[in-house]
Design a protein around this motif. Structure first.
Motif, PDB file in Angstrom:
ATOM      1  N   LYS A   1       4.378   0.373  -9.042  1.00  0.00           N
ATOM      2  CA  LYS A   1       3.926   0.344  -7.649  1.00  0.00           C
ATOM      3  C   LYS A   1       2.557   0.993  -7.517  1.00  0.00           C
ATOM      4  O   LYS A   1       2.126   1.734  -8.408  1.00  0.00           O
ATOM      5  CB  LYS A   1       4.970   1.044  -6.787  1.00  0.00           C
ATOM      6  CG  LYS A   1       6.322   0.329  -6.859  1.00  0.00           C
ATOM      7  CD  LYS A   1       7.364   0.907  -5.911  1.00  0.00           C
ATOM      8  CE  LYS A   1       8.594  -0.014  -5.891  1.00  0.00           C
ATOM      9  NZ  LYS A   1       9.662   0.481  -5.014  1.00  0.00           N
ATOM     10  N   TYR A   2       1.906   0.728  -6.397  1.00  0.00           N
ATOM     11  CA  TYR A   2       0.557   1.269  -6.193  1.00  0.00           C
ATOM     12  C   TYR A   2       0.532   2.786  -6.356  1.00  0.00           C
ATOM     13  O   TYR A   2      -0.357   3.342  -6.960  1.00  0.00           O
ATOM     14  CB  TYR A   2       0.026   0.864  -4.806  1.00  0.00           C
ATOM     15  CG  TYR A   2      -0.772  -0.419  -4.817  1.00  0.00           C
ATOM     16  CD1 TYR A   2      -0.464  -1.435  -5.727  1.00  0.00           C
ATOM     17  CD2 TYR A   2      -1.830  -0.639  -3.939  1.00  0.00           C
ATOM     18  CE1 TYR A   2      -1.187  -2.619  -5.745  1.00  0.00           C
ATOM     19  CE2 TYR A   2      -2.561  -1.814  -3.954  1.00  0.00           C
ATOM     20  CZ  TYR A   2      -2.235  -2.810  -4.856  1.00  0.00           C
ATOM     21  OH  TYR A   2      -2.962  -3.969  -4.882  1.00  0.00           O
ATOM     22  N   ARG A   3       1.524   3.470  -5.777  1.00  0.00           N
ATOM     23  CA  ARG A   3       1.496   4.928  -5.838  1.00  0.00           C
ATOM     24  C   ARG A   3       1.567   5.419  -7.278  1.00  0.00           C
ATOM     25  O   ARG A   3       1.017   6.446  -7.625  1.00  0.00           O
ATOM     26  CB  ARG A   3       2.624   5.535  -5.005  1.00  0.00           C
ATOM     27  CG  ARG A   3       4.009   5.158  -5.456  1.00  0.00           C
ATOM     28  CD  ARG A   3       5.105   6.051  -4.865  1.00  0.00           C
ATOM     29  NE  ARG A   3       6.375   5.743  -5.492  1.00  0.00           N
ATOM     30  CZ  ARG A   3       7.253   4.851  -5.021  1.00  0.00           C
ATOM     31  NH1 ARG A   3       7.007   4.220  -3.897  1.00  0.00           N
ATOM     32  NH2 ARG A   3       8.370   4.608  -5.668  1.00  0.00           N
ATOM     33  N   GLU A   4       2.238   4.635  -8.111  1.00  0.00           N
ATOM     34  CA  GLU A   4       2.355   5.051  -9.514  1.00  0.00           C
ATOM     35  C   GLU A   4       1.058   4.791 -10.272  1.00  0.00           C
ATOM     36  O   GLU A   4       0.593   5.638 -11.033  1.00  0.00           O
ATOM     37  CB  GLU A   4       3.524   4.307 -10.169  1.00  0.00           C
ATOM     38  CG  GLU A   4       4.860   4.733  -9.586  1.00  0.00           C
ATOM     39  CD  GLU A   4       5.948   3.673  -9.669  1.00  0.00           C
ATOM     40  OE1 GLU A   4       7.068   3.962  -9.224  1.00  0.00           O
ATOM     41  OE2 GLU A   4       5.674   2.548 -10.169  1.00  0.00           O
TER      42      GLU A   4
ATOM     43  N   PHE B   1      -1.805   7.191  -8.499  1.00  0.00           N
ATOM     44  CA  PHE B   1      -1.701   8.651  -8.374  1.00  0.00           C
ATOM     45  C   PHE B   1      -1.136   9.371  -9.594  1.00  0.00           C
ATOM     46  O   PHE B   1      -1.297  10.574  -9.721  1.00  0.00           O
ATOM     47  CB  PHE B   1      -0.891   9.025  -7.132  1.00  0.00           C
ATOM     48  CG  PHE B   1      -1.611   8.699  -5.857  1.00  0.00           C
ATOM     49  CD1 PHE B   1      -2.622   9.537  -5.393  1.00  0.00           C
ATOM     50  CD2 PHE B   1      -1.316   7.552  -5.139  1.00  0.00           C
ATOM     51  CE1 PHE B   1      -3.313   9.239  -4.228  1.00  0.00           C
ATOM     52  CE2 PHE B   1      -1.999   7.251  -3.971  1.00  0.00           C
ATOM     53  CZ  PHE B   1      -2.998   8.091  -3.512  1.00  0.00           C
TER      54      PHE B   1
ATOM     55  N   SER C   1       0.848  -1.197   0.000  1.00  0.00           N
ATOM     56  CA  SER C   1       0.000   0.000   0.000  1.00  0.00           C
ATOM     57  C   SER C   1       0.877   1.238   0.000  1.00  0.00           C
ATOM     58  O   SER C   1       1.924   1.274   0.629  1.00  0.00           O
ATOM     59  CB  SER C   1      -0.931   0.061   1.199  1.00  0.00           C
ATOM     60  OG  SER C   1      -0.722  -0.993   2.052  1.00  0.00           O
ATOM     61  N   PRO C   2       0.429   2.246  -0.715  1.00  0.00           N
ATOM     62  CA  PRO C   2       1.212   3.474  -0.809  1.00  0.00           C
ATOM     63  C   PRO C   2       1.163   4.229   0.518  1.00  0.00           C
ATOM     64  O   PRO C   2       0.257   4.014   1.328  1.00  0.00           O
ATOM     65  CB  PRO C   2       0.502   4.266  -1.896  1.00  0.00           C
ATOM     66  CG  PRO C   2      -0.904   3.747  -1.904  1.00  0.00           C
ATOM     67  CD  PRO C   2      -0.835   2.327  -1.454  1.00  0.00           C
ATOM     68  N   ALA C   3       2.129   5.113   0.716  1.00  0.00           N
ATOM     69  CA  ALA C   3       2.163   5.910   1.946  1.00  0.00           C
ATOM     70  C   ALA C   3       0.836   6.650   2.117  1.00  0.00           C
ATOM     71  O   ALA C   3       0.291   6.762   3.200  1.00  0.00           O
ATOM     72  CB  ALA C   3       3.317   6.898   1.876  1.00  0.00           C
ATOM     73  N   LYS C   4       0.321   7.127   0.993  1.00  0.00           N
ATOM     74  CA  LYS C   4      -0.969   7.801   1.032  1.00  0.00           C
ATOM     75  C   LYS C   4      -1.959   6.939   0.269  1.00  0.00           C
ATOM     76  O   LYS C   4      -1.710   6.566  -0.869  1.00  0.00           O
ATOM     77  CB  LYS C   4      -0.833   9.173   0.360  1.00  0.00           C
ATOM     78  CG  LYS C   4      -2.144   9.897   0.107  1.00  0.00           C
ATOM     79  CD  LYS C   4      -1.857  11.268  -0.508  1.00  0.00           C
ATOM     80  CE  LYS C   4      -3.096  12.113  -0.689  1.00  0.00           C
ATOM     81  NZ  LYS C   4      -3.819  11.891  -1.909  1.00  0.00           N
ATOM     82  N   GLY C   5      -3.051   6.607   0.919  1.00  0.00           N
ATOM     83  CA  GLY C   5      -4.088   5.822   0.252  1.00  0.00           C
ATOM     84  C   GLY C   5      -5.330   6.666   0.146  1.00  0.00           C
ATOM     85  O   GLY C   5      -5.313   7.754  -0.408  1.00  0.00           O
ATOM     86  N   GLN C   6      -6.421   6.183   0.762  1.00  0.00           N
ATOM     87  CA  GLN C   6      -7.640   6.980   0.725  1.00  0.00           C
ATOM     88  C   GLN C   6      -7.923   7.626   2.072  1.00  0.00           C
ATOM     89  O   GLN C   6      -8.995   8.172   2.299  1.00  0.00           O
ATOM     90  CB  GLN C   6      -8.814   6.110   0.295  1.00  0.00           C
ATOM     91  CG  GLN C   6      -9.122   4.971   1.252  1.00  0.00           C
ATOM     92  CD  GLN C   6     -10.132   3.996   0.674  1.00  0.00           C
ATOM     93  OE1 GLN C   6     -10.016   3.580  -0.473  1.00  0.00           O
ATOM     94  NE2 GLN C   6     -11.134   3.656   1.446  1.00  0.00           N
TER      95      GLN C   6
END
Ligand code: ADP
Ligand code: MG
Length: 730
Positions: free
Chosen positions: A722-725, A728, A246-251
């Protein structure tokens, strides 16, 4: 070679965020690619038009002579719009739509060319049924199947690139008559519901001749960049990411919901909306959803059969248009772990041909009695057949939502709001069920003043309920985003038809005993309230307390698909679907098998892709980094530094090595376990095997190791976006 991941990130900065938007008024092109009655009037003779009209209104077959006239008119219309091919368009049990294009072009006996489209080609076609799922019907019966025109749904023109195809909506049936699609049973369920509902309506209003179920779906979906998508073999193969930290920032900041729509996505939306409008899909709203990169659209509601066609069409269109924008629309129920999944809320109600919404409170005590009748019957239907409803939404993808604390649980309960709870309690409180005409409980059914403002208020909604009353309709919120709505709607229509039929019997029995009609109705309503109150729940459906409470109440809670599907083939389900002429037991068993097989195959694909990604992506990256650390430590040692100076590197190396070992071990073990499950012959046992011995036994553990490695391994070695990519960057 540069990995696809970095190519994707690079490409993103060059992506074009805008598209040419058509800013003309929607009314100018709405439905322009649909053979509406208005168009039919223009292109058909009086006789042919009348014949078409009666078959639409009365569900009657078109006779062959008329079919020739209608097909000629259809072709004329289509050709005037540049169409060269036609197809029978249908909704097989694969969950996607199917089409096989034929051209109008043909050769005459003398070799000269001709464009034709005769009545036979309109009414019936024979696509090879053997490659569509049929759950054993093929083996026991006949290989051939045919598609038959469904006049209740209008023909339309699908534009793909510059090509245009005339699509004839059809149902798909085996040669021996068993249905092989989602549409045929849906139409039958509507017929049964119509009859049962009209009978009950006639207690209140003799003028009602037809009751149609209505559906407004809310479609949730994710949008991600195409290059990112292509660099994730798991998304490509299974529709969801099987790994990803999970990214550092999610929902957690909840900054996406109803936020401003990113420009690139906006261009995509406008584009697919335009295509949808041309096909008569009345889209109304669009907005960001809770999770990053998640969105929703919803139309104005329509009669169920048309709404179902429109939703499947929309899913098709979204997929195609997204590619045009170098994006991908993800319709999977859970493409990303750790952020919300996607659902498809099915708003459902009943409308009479006299223009009354039967689930909207009326303006007088009498019309309110009618409302209460249908309202309570719906609750009773859900109570009696909650297992059937649960089965109707079961799929491998939806298992990730139901039961996770973000979507309605697998426990089917009904939310009705405080005010109506009180009304039902009042009716129930009549001691011994005594009513007379001056009874408060009847007079107090002056609901219309209080209900609308209470229930139409969005803030008063319970978002954790799988089946919620929202003021003038029920919202079935547990449906999966990728599902064909027909399945859940068929179940809902049928259980409602069944309950209404019983209601009529019960009321008539009291009337025969000399009870006055209204009083008899009140008695039965009261009885139904008492019989079904355990399905009502107003609290937090995500909470542990509810799970315990539901168990106490004896409500079923089946979190996994293979077991949930059992409810399709119980004696109760067979008698339900058979007596309403929706599906016979052969068809039910076939469908049961198909759903089990779909589940099994989906988990199998996920397991395979997990193994493959571990071996070819994750482990090589981890080992590469492992070597880097080894060399680093060796070097430091060689030049004579003390052990403390490379203690940290050693620690990281140890961690990585541990994950590598355990991960390769797990992958090996999962392969062995698959061999055992694959050898099972009974499809139900096999599906349960895949769920318990593969998915439950390995998926989380494997993912845990991979996600740890993602954090430890140098970013430049990691080949999977990655998730953040994915979530976001746009
Ligand atoms: P809300 O969820 O806030 O009630 P809407 O009123 O926009 O939002 O309704 C959501 C969906 O419910 C829309 O697709 C809408 O068309 C549909 N809907 C509204 N009334 C009915 C009805 N009588 N039958 C079926 N669907 C309906
Ligand atoms: Mg809603």
């Amino acid at each position: 070679m540069e990995s696809l991941r970095f190519k994707a990130i690079n490409a993103l900065s060059h992506s074009n965020g805008t598209a040419e938007l058509d800013n003309s008024k929607i009314t100018g092109f709405f439905g322009e690619n649909v053979f509406t009655l208005k168009v039919a009037r223009e292109f058909l003779s009086d006789e042919a038009y009348k014949s078409l009209l009666t078959s639409i209104k009365g569900g009657k077959k078109i006779d062959r002579a008329m079919a020739n006239q209608i097909s000629a008119g259809l072709r004329q219309w289509a050709e005037s719009k540049g169409v060269t091919h036609y197809t029978h368009w249908f909704q097989p049990l694969t969950g996607t739509t199917a089409e096989k294009h034929d051209s109008f072009f043909t050769l005459k006996g003398d070799g000269s060319a001709l464009e034709t489209f005769d009545g036979d080609a309109l009414i019936q076609q024979e696509p090879d049924a053997s490659s569509f799922p049929n759950g054993g019907i093929r083996a026991t019966f006949e290989a051939r199947g045919y598609t038959a025109w469904d006049p209740s749904s209008p023909p339309f023109i699908m534009e793909i690139g510059t090509g245009k195809t005339l699509c004839i909506p059809t149902i798909f049936v085996s040669y021996t008559g068993e249905t092989l699609d989602y549409k045929a049973p849906l139409l039958k369920s509507l017929e049964s519901l119509n009859k049962a509902a009209v009978d009950v309506c006639n207690y209140f209003d003799k003028n009602v001749n037809k009751v149609a179920a209505t559906l407004g779906w809310e479609q949730e979906y994710f949008v991600i960049d195409e290059a990112m998508f292509n660099a994730r073999p798991d998304l490509v193969m299974s529709g969801r990411t099987v790994f990803g930290h999970s990214p550092a920032k999610g929902q957690q900041l909840e900054d996406h919901y109803f936020g401003s729509i990113p420009e690139r996505v906006y261009a995509f939306m406008r584009d697919f909306e335009t295509e949808s409008y041309k096909l008569g899909i009345p889209l109304r709203t669009r907005h960001n959803e809770v999770a990053p990169a998640q969105f929703e659209c919803a139309p104005i509601f329509e009669e169920v059969s048309v709404a179902v066609d429109h939703n499947t069409l929309l899913m098709d269109i979204m997929d195609r248009v997204a590619r045009r924008h170098k994006l991908r629309a993800l319709l999977h129920e859970k493409p990303f772990a750790g952020v919300n999944g996607s659902g498809k809320h099915n708003n459902w109600s009943l409308a009479t041909d006299t223009g009354v919404n039967l689930l909207a409170p009326g303006k007088t005590p009498k019309t309110n009695l009618m409302f209460l009748t249908f309202f309570v019957n719906t609750i009773k239907a859900v109570h009696d057949y909650s297992d059937v409803l649960r089965a109707s939404i079961a799929s491998a993808g939806n298992d990730h939502r139901l039961g996770a604390n973000e979507a309605p649980p697998a426990i089917i309960s009904v939310f009705i709001g405080g005010y109506l709870s009180k009304v039902l309690a009042d009716v129930k409180e009549r001691v011994g069920g005594k009513f007379d005409e001056q009874d408060e409980a009847i007079l107090k059914l002056d609901l219309h003043r209080s209900i609308p403002e209470l229930l139409l208020d969005n803030t008063d909604r319970n978002r954790t309920s799988p089946f919620a009353f929202t003021g003038n309709k029920f919202e079935f919120r547990a449906v999966g985003s990728g599902a064909n709505c027909a399945n859940s709607m068929t179940a809902l229509n049928t259980i409602m038809a069944q309950t209404l039929k019983q209601f009529k019997k019960d009321v008539d029995a009291l009337i025969e005993k000399g009870e006055k009609k209204e009083i008899a109705i009140m008695h039965v309503i009261r009885e139904y309230i008492v019989a079904s109150e355990k399905v009502l729940f107003e609290g937090d459906g995500y909470s542990d307390e509810w799970h315990q409470e539901a168990e106490k109440r004896g409500l079923p809670n089946i979190p996994t698909t293979p077991l949930a599907l059992d409810a399709m083939v119980t004696d109760k389900a067979k008698s339900l679907f058979e007596s309403n002429n929706v599906l016979n037991h052969v068809e039910l068993e076939a469908r049961h098998e198909i759903e089990l097989e779909k589940y099994m195959k989906r988990v199998q694909i996920e397991a395979r892709i997990m193994g493959e990604l571990c071996t070819s992506h994750v482990l090589p990256a981890a080992i590469k980094y492992q070597n880097l650390l080894i060399n680093n430590i060796k070097g430091l040692k060689e030049i004579g530094l003390k052990e403390e100076s490379y203690a940290n590197q050693k620690q990281i190396l140890e961690k990585i090595s541990e994950h590598i070992n355990i991960l390769s071990d797990l992958v090996e073990k999962m392969i062995e376990a698959r061999k055992i499950v694959n050898a099972m012959t009974d499809i139900r046992t096999k599906a349960i095997g895949y769920q318990s011995q593969i998915k439950d036994a390995f998926f989380d553990d494997i993912r845990y190791r991979v996600d740890k490695l993602e954090l430890l391994v140098a970013d430049e070695y990691w080949a999977l976006p990655k998730y953040r990519e994915m979530l976001f960057l746009r």
